[in-house]
Every structure is written in structure tokens, then in C-alpha cells.
Scaffold this motif. Structure first.
Motif, PDB file in Angstrom:
ATOM      1  N   ARG A 280     -39.944  20.553  39.240  1.00  0.00           N
ATOM      2  CA  ARG A 280     -38.568  20.621  38.740  1.00  0.00           C
ATOM      3  C   ARG A 280     -38.521  20.849  37.244  1.00  0.00           C
ATOM      4  O   ARG A 280     -39.445  20.548  36.504  1.00  0.00           O
ATOM      5  CB  ARG A 280     -37.821  19.342  39.096  1.00  0.00           C
ATOM      6  CG  ARG A 280     -38.577  18.077  38.739  1.00  0.00           C
ATOM      7  CD  ARG A 280     -37.742  16.878  38.991  1.00  0.00           C
ATOM      8  NE  ARG A 280     -37.485  16.652  40.404  1.00  0.00           N
ATOM      9  CZ  ARG A 280     -36.283  16.396  40.883  1.00  0.00           C
ATOM     10  NH1 ARG A 280     -35.256  16.369  40.077  1.00  0.00           N
ATOM     11  NH2 ARG A 280     -36.114  16.157  42.150  1.00  0.00           N
TER      12      ARG A 280
ATOM     13  N   ARG B 275     -26.595  11.098  39.156  1.00  0.00           N
ATOM     14  CA  ARG B 275     -26.294  12.371  39.805  1.00  0.00           C
ATOM     15  C   ARG B 275     -24.842  12.447  40.254  1.00  0.00           C
ATOM     16  O   ARG B 275     -24.367  13.530  40.601  1.00  0.00           O
ATOM     17  CB  ARG B 275     -27.189  12.553  41.039  1.00  0.00           C
ATOM     18  CG  ARG B 275     -28.662  12.412  40.760  1.00  0.00           C
ATOM     19  CD  ARG B 275     -29.233  13.658  40.248  1.00  0.00           C
ATOM     20  NE  ARG B 275     -29.286  14.685  41.272  1.00  0.00           N
ATOM     21  CZ  ARG B 275     -29.857  15.859  41.081  1.00  0.00           C
ATOM     22  NH1 ARG B 275     -30.405  16.119  39.931  1.00  0.00           N
ATOM     23  NH2 ARG B 275     -29.878  16.754  42.030  1.00  0.00           N
TER      24      ARG B 275
ATOM     25  N   LEU C 235     -23.508  29.116  40.743  1.00  0.00           N
ATOM     26  CA  LEU C 235     -23.263  27.745  40.288  1.00  0.00           C
ATOM     27  C   LEU C 235     -24.352  26.813  40.802  1.00  0.00           C
ATOM     28  O   LEU C 235     -24.774  25.886  40.120  1.00  0.00           O
ATOM     29  CB  LEU C 235     -21.893  27.269  40.769  1.00  0.00           C
ATOM     30  CG  LEU C 235     -20.701  27.995  40.164  1.00  0.00           C
ATOM     31  CD1 LEU C 235     -19.416  27.355  40.620  1.00  0.00           C
ATOM     32  CD2 LEU C 235     -20.780  27.971  38.657  1.00  0.00           C
TER      33      LEU C 235
ATOM     34  N   VAL D 241     -18.511  17.051  39.176  1.00  0.00           N
ATOM     35  CA  VAL D 241     -18.319  18.294  38.425  1.00  0.00           C
ATOM     36  C   VAL D 241     -18.359  19.482  39.375  1.00  0.00           C
ATOM     37  O   VAL D 241     -17.615  20.456  39.210  1.00  0.00           O
ATOM     38  CB  VAL D 241     -19.382  18.421  37.315  1.00  0.00           C
ATOM     39  CG1 VAL D 241     -19.428  19.825  36.775  1.00  0.00           C
ATOM     40  CG2 VAL D 241     -19.062  17.468  36.187  1.00  0.00           C
TER      41      VAL D 241
ATOM     42  N   GLN E 259     -22.535  14.817  38.507  1.00  0.00           N
ATOM     43  CA  GLN E 259     -22.828  16.206  38.845  1.00  0.00           C
ATOM     44  C   GLN E 259     -22.088  16.625  40.111  1.00  0.00           C
ATOM     45  O   GLN E 259     -21.533  17.729  40.188  1.00  0.00           O
ATOM     46  CB  GLN E 259     -24.332  16.353  39.034  1.00  0.00           C
ATOM     47  CG  GLN E 259     -24.815  17.748  38.785  1.00  0.00           C
ATOM     48  CD  GLN E 259     -26.326  17.800  38.849  1.00  0.00           C
ATOM     49  OE1 GLN E 259     -26.998  16.833  38.492  1.00  0.00           O
ATOM     50  NE2 GLN E 259     -26.844  18.897  39.318  1.00  0.00           N
TER      51      GLN E 259
ATOM     52  N   GLY F  44     -26.809  24.378  38.746  1.00  0.00           N
ATOM     53  CA  GLY F  44     -26.713  22.940  38.887  1.00  0.00           C
ATOM     54  C   GLY F  44     -27.912  22.280  39.519  1.00  0.00           C
ATOM     55  O   GLY F  44     -27.934  21.067  39.668  1.00  0.00           O
ATOM     56  N   SER F  45     -28.928  23.077  39.904  1.00  0.00           N
ATOM     57  CA  SER F  45     -30.015  22.439  40.638  1.00  0.00           C
ATOM     58  C   SER F  45     -31.283  22.420  39.808  1.00  0.00           C
ATOM     59  O   SER F  45     -31.579  23.355  39.069  1.00  0.00           O
ATOM     60  CB  SER F  45     -30.213  23.186  41.964  1.00  0.00           C
ATOM     61  OG  SER F  45     -31.547  23.427  42.187  1.00  0.00           O
ATOM     62  N   SER F  46     -32.009  21.316  39.888  1.00  0.00           N
ATOM     63  CA  SER F  46     -33.178  21.176  39.028  1.00  0.00           C
ATOM     64  C   SER F  46     -34.470  21.503  39.760  1.00  0.00           C
ATOM     65  O   SER F  46     -35.485  21.764  39.128  1.00  0.00           O
ATOM     66  CB  SER F  46     -33.245  19.757  38.480  1.00  0.00           C
ATOM     67  OG  SER F  46     -33.536  18.855  39.519  1.00  0.00           O
TER      68      SER F  46
ATOM     69  N   TYR G  32     -27.024  19.847  33.366  1.00  0.00           N
ATOM     70  CA  TYR G  32     -26.559  20.543  34.570  1.00  0.00           C
ATOM     71  C   TYR G  32     -25.048  20.567  34.724  1.00  0.00           C
ATOM     72  O   TYR G  32     -24.490  21.633  35.012  1.00  0.00           O
ATOM     73  CB  TYR G  32     -27.249  19.955  35.798  1.00  0.00           C
ATOM     74  CG  TYR G  32     -28.735  20.153  35.746  1.00  0.00           C
ATOM     75  CD1 TYR G  32     -29.268  21.429  35.844  1.00  0.00           C
ATOM     76  CD2 TYR G  32     -29.602  19.097  35.555  1.00  0.00           C
ATOM     77  CE1 TYR G  32     -30.622  21.640  35.749  1.00  0.00           C
ATOM     78  CE2 TYR G  32     -30.954  19.291  35.464  1.00  0.00           C
ATOM     79  CZ  TYR G  32     -31.465  20.564  35.560  1.00  0.00           C
ATOM     80  OH  TYR G  32     -32.800  20.773  35.462  1.00  0.00           O
ATOM     81  N   PRO G  33     -24.324  19.406  34.573  1.00  0.00           N
ATOM     82  CA  PRO G  33     -22.866  19.484  34.717  1.00  0.00           C
ATOM     83  C   PRO G  33     -22.244  20.483  33.744  1.00  0.00           C
ATOM     84  O   PRO G  33     -21.387  21.280  34.121  1.00  0.00           O
ATOM     85  CB  PRO G  33     -22.401  18.054  34.400  1.00  0.00           C
ATOM     86  CG  PRO G  33     -23.545  17.206  34.740  1.00  0.00           C
ATOM     87  CD  PRO G  33     -24.759  18.002  34.397  1.00  0.00           C
TER      88      PRO G  33
END
Lengths: 214, 304
Positions: free
Chosen positions: A86, B281, A17, B287, B284, A21-23, A94-95
Motif C-alpha cells: 500500500r 477510515r 474517485l 467523504v 473517508q 481514495g484507495s491505498s 485520501y478524503p
């Protein structure tokens, strides 16, 4: 031991996950490295009760070194050469990717309850392996940068590794080393290709490759 | 009887102190002396002795907002047990009542903010609603995971049923539910990764902006209500993390209170080491909290 294996599987899910979720590319690479190390410990834990053999320890160490040290080193170098920090705009934001990652786990749990699988020692092993494969696939199709797609490939490979470990109790050392070598060569070649792409076009956006067709 | 009185009165008396502990922790970590521990009590006393100013454009909704909000939060505080004993108000399913009492308080704060007709407050209201729409599923799913784990539908039973045994058997699920609750706790109380309680009149604030037009006793109600809300959510988090023990009532109460103030110190540390997230952000983070809760409940449901 079973609780420890379960905890390791939950850790793998959480790392998946985090990858989704990380850029920042560097933190994605580190996440995949930690996952590689955690999954490299798995064969040792699975065989803990039967006693460890030298062959097993050797294979585990080889796997941990390849996934946890060599892959991140090669990829971090490729990232430095390409000079990108990035992933700017993935196809799936991402979410939504995080929620899709949870959904893959639900899907694999449902799938595993319907498949005629041999009785696995731990109930979480096969579902998490399947969801890891799906997450790798998701990363490959939803990210633009070449390095992210290499990361997706490594995560998929991690999932296949766990699946193989669970379904086939005793993999011959030669086969396992061969698989490891394949993965290593694939990552190596992909990082070289990434480097070439970035030198030729000043970016590593795989999506823009479409416009090169004559 | 005394237990019920303690359970009702203690949060009402001690809730503003929690904020004092947070501010003192931040001051110590920054090398300052900081405001007095009892600052919020002084503020409330001062505000209660002032008159309220109402704009001519507002209606009764604006006046009702703070009162309904405080009433809903005080009712919610009666549902949460303290020291793993029976709460004054407990029945099967009271966790849903708790979630929606907090929702009611939020709803009235939001429509009171919209009632002023100020564009700035409308902006804050819209942000508050957006973020709480994401925080609420995380909160309810986390509670649902704990409810399934203890086979109980009331907060009293859930928080009293989480023992060492539960922790030993299903540590990952509990840890993930607790992580989700911590994120919800920070978001709902407008603490730092989501909102910065120190800033006034800044374009990124969420909670402060909705209460700018309230004054005097109304503002005191809002401040007191939000401190009790922090106590309520904190008490759930602390008692979910601390396993229930078989010690006497006084000992359990003391452990629980110590846990509350440890949580306040933890929040102070988080606020000192982190910066507020950028506005885009925040969803996020929330979430991620939903993902934690979902994973917890998926794993709990998998257990035979």
C-alpha cells in the motif's frame, strides 16, 4: 445508446474517485484495469448506430486487451517484485483527493461550457475525458510510489484516448495502433525501471530519489 | 383523515420492530435463534417502569436532553410521507426543517452527554459531532439533487414525484443519491461500517457512549427516539428508491412497508458480512458519500 454512454462516463468518474481514495496498490491497479475495459467499449457504443466495421472491432479489442489485461499484469508483477502492498503517506490525503477529484469534474464542466468545442454527440464525454486527464495528473503529483505514478500516467492516457475519440471522429488505424504501442512500451519500461529501483534501493518511493543528487 | 392518522401512528408503532428484524436477520445469518422480534418493545416497557437516577453534578440540560431529542424526532416523523401520499406536515422547504430537527435532537444528546462531565462521554460527543458534520452535507446535497430532479421543494412532492419515468431518464444520478443516502442512513443510525451497536464500553463506540448515564424512562426515550429516527431516514431512502406508482393508497402503503422491512434485512446482511471500519477510515466513507451526492447534483444540474 446515449443513456448507456452516459452511464459509462459516470462509471469512469466513480472509478477515478476510487483510485483517488484507495491505498491498496492491487486494488488501484484493478480499478485502472476496469476503467480501461469500460473505456475500450466506448468506440463500439459511439459507432453503434452507424454499424460496426471489422477495423473498429479489432481496434477496440486491441485496446481492451492492452488496457485491461496487459497493463494490470505487468503492474501486478512489478508490485509483487517490489513487495509493497500500500501507499503509506501520499502528499494529499485520501478524503481530500476524493473531493479534489470531484472538483476536477466541476472545473472541466465549466471549461467545456466556455470552450468553442464542436458539437459532441454526448454532453458528458468531453468533461469526463478532461477530468480523467486531471485526475491522472493529480495521482502523478500526489503519490510517492513509482507504481502509483505509472497508474496516474495510464489514467491520463485513458483520458486523452476518450478526448481523441470524441473530437476526431475517425482516427486512422495506424495512428491508433501506434498510440497503443507507445503506451504499452511506456508502461513496460516504467515497470522495468520500478523493478530496478526496488532492487537497488529496497523501496520504490520516488520522493526519496531527490536525496540521491550529489 | 385516516391517511394522516396512519401516517402518524404507523411509524410510532412499527419503528422498534425494524430493529427486531435487523437483529433477527443477523441471528439467522450467524446460525443463532436470536432475541425475540419484539425485544425492543419489552425493553422500553421495562425501562418505563423504572425510576431515573440523576447525578448531582448534572443540571437541567441533562434531564431535558432525552425529551427534546424525542420531541424533535417525532416532529421529523410527521414531515416524512408514508406510501407516497401527503405527509401530515408539508410545505416548500420542509426537507431543510427535517435535516435540522434531526440536528437539534443530536445537539441535545451531545450537550446532555457533555453535561455529565465524564471524559468518556465527552469523547463520544466529539466523535458524534465530527462524523455528523460530514454526514449532513451528504444528506442535504442528496436531497437537493432529488429536489432538482423533481422540481419540488417538499419531501411529499419529491418522494411522490420520483416515477419510473425519472428512473429511466436519470438512473445514474438517482442511484448515486441513493448510495449516499444509504451511507448516511448507516452512519446516522450507528450501524456497522461506522459504529457497532453490539459493543458496550469499548473505546471505539460513538453513539452508545453518549447515553451511558441516562437511566429509566430517559433511556427509554433515547432508545425509542433512535428507532423512530431510523424509521424516518429509512422511509426517505426506501421511497426515493421505489418509484411512485399510480396504484391505490393501500397498495402503495403495503409496498412502502415491504420496502422498509427489506431495508432492515439489507442492514442485517451488511452487518453480518462487514466489520466495522477503523475509526480513522470512517471520515473517508462519509467523504465518499459527499462525493456521491456532489456528483449526483452536478449531473442533475447539467440536465437541461
Amino acid at each position: 445508446m446515449n443513456e448507456l454512454i452516459d452511464a459509462l462516463m459516470v462509471l469512469a468518474v466513480l472509478l477515478n474517485l476510487r483510485l483517488l481514495g484507495s491505498s491498496r496498490l492491487a486494488s488501484c491497479i484493478r480499478t485502472v484495469a476496469i476503467e480501461g475495459i469500460a473505456l475500450g467499449l466506448l468506440p463500439l457504443l459511439l459507432a453503434w448506430n452507424q454499424g460496426l466495421s471489422g477495423r473498429l472491432v479489432f481496434l477496440a479489442v486491441a485496446s481492451i486487451v492492452t488496457r485491461g489485461v496487459v497493463f494490470p499484469w505487468v503492474l501486478l508483477r512489478a508490485q509483487r517484485n517490489a513487495n509493497v502492498q500500500r501507499e503509506v503517506q501520499p502528499f494529499i490525503n485520501y478524503p481530500l483527493s476524493i473531493l479534489t477529484g470531484v472538483l476536477t469534474l466541476v472545473l472541466s464542466l465549466w471549461l467545456c461550457s466556455r470552450l468553442p468545442l464542436p458539437q459532441a454527440p454526448q454532453m458528458l464525454l468531453i468533461p469526463v475525458a478532461m477530468s480523467t486527464i486531471l485526475v491522472g495528473l493529480l495521482v502523478i503529483v500526489s503519490r510517492r510510489l513509482a507504481i502509483s505514478q505509472v497508474l496516474g500516467y495510464i489514467v491520463m492516457e485513458n483520458g486523452i484516448y476518450v478526448l481523441g475519440l470524441t473530437l476526431v471522429q475517425d482516427i486512422p488505424a495506424l495512428v491508433e495502433l501506434g498510440v497503443l504501442l507507445d503506451a504499452f512500451v511506456a508502461v513496460f519500461v516504467m515497470s522495468i525501471v520500478t523493478h530496478q529501483i526496488s532492487r537497488e534501493f529496497d523501496h520504490i518511493d520516488a520522493d526519496q530519489m531527490d536525496s540521491l543528487k550529489g | 383523515m385516516t391517511q394522516i392518522l396512519v401516517n402518524i401512528l404507523l411509524p410510532l408503532i412499527l419503528a422498534p420492530l425494524l430493529l427486531g428484524v435487523i437483529n433477527r436477520t443477523k441471528a439467522v445469518l450467524a446460525g443463532r435463534t436470536g432475541q425475540p422480534l419484539l425485544q425492543l418493545y419489552f425493553d422500553l416497557w421495562k425501562l418505563l417502569h423504572k425510576g431515573a437516577v440523576y447525578s448531582r453534578t448534572t443540571s437541567w440540560v441533562f434531564r431535558a436532553g432525552p425529551m427534546v431529542g424525542l420531541a424533535a424526532i417525532l416532529t421529523a416523523s410527521a414531515i416524512v410521507p408514508l406510501g407516497e401520499t401527503s405527509a401530515p406536515l408539508h410545505f416548500a422547504g420542509d426537507l431543510i426543517l427535517l435535516a435540522y430537527l434531526l440536528g437539534l435532537a443530536r445537539f441535545f444528546t451531545v450537550i446532555a452527554a457533555l453535561d455529565t462531565g465524564s471524559a468518556f462521554e465527552g469523547m463520544g460527543a466529539s466523535r458524534e459531532v465530527t462524523f455528523s458534520a460530514l454526514a449532513e452535507p451528504a444528506f442535504l446535497l442528496g436531497l437537493a439533487a432529488l429536489a432538482r430532479l423533481t422540481d419540488n421543494l417538499s419531501l411529499t412532492g419529491i418522494l411522490g414525484g420520483l416515477t419510473w419515468h425519472t428512473w429511466a431518464a436519470s438512473a445514474p444520478e438517482l442511484a448515486m443519491a441513493a448510495a449516499a443516502m444509504l451511507i448516511v442512513f448507516l452512519a446516522e443510525n450507528a450501524r456497522i461500517p461506522v459504529d457497532d451497536p453490539n459493543t458496550h464500553l469499548e473505546l471505539t463506540m460513538i453513539h452508545e457512549v453518549m447515553v451511558l448515564d441516562h437511566s429509566g424512562p430517559d433511556f427509554a426515550f433515547i432508545l425509542y427516539g433512535s428507532s423512530v429516527k431510523m424509521w424516518v431516514l429509512g422511509a426517505i431512502l426506501v421511497q426515493a428508491v421505489l418509484p411512485a406508482s399510480s396504484a391505490g393508497y393501500e397498495a402503495r402503503l403495503a409496498i412502502c412497508l415491504a420496502g422498509m422491512f427489506a431495508l432492515a434485512v439489507l442492514v442485517g446482511v451488511i452487518e453480518s458480512v462487514m466489520a466495522r471500519l477503523r475509526m480513522i477510515r470512517v471520515p473517508q466513507l462519509l467523504v465518499a458519500a459527499i462525493a456521491f451526492s456532489l456528483l449526483a447534483i452536478i449531473l442533475v444540474l447539467r440536465r437541461p
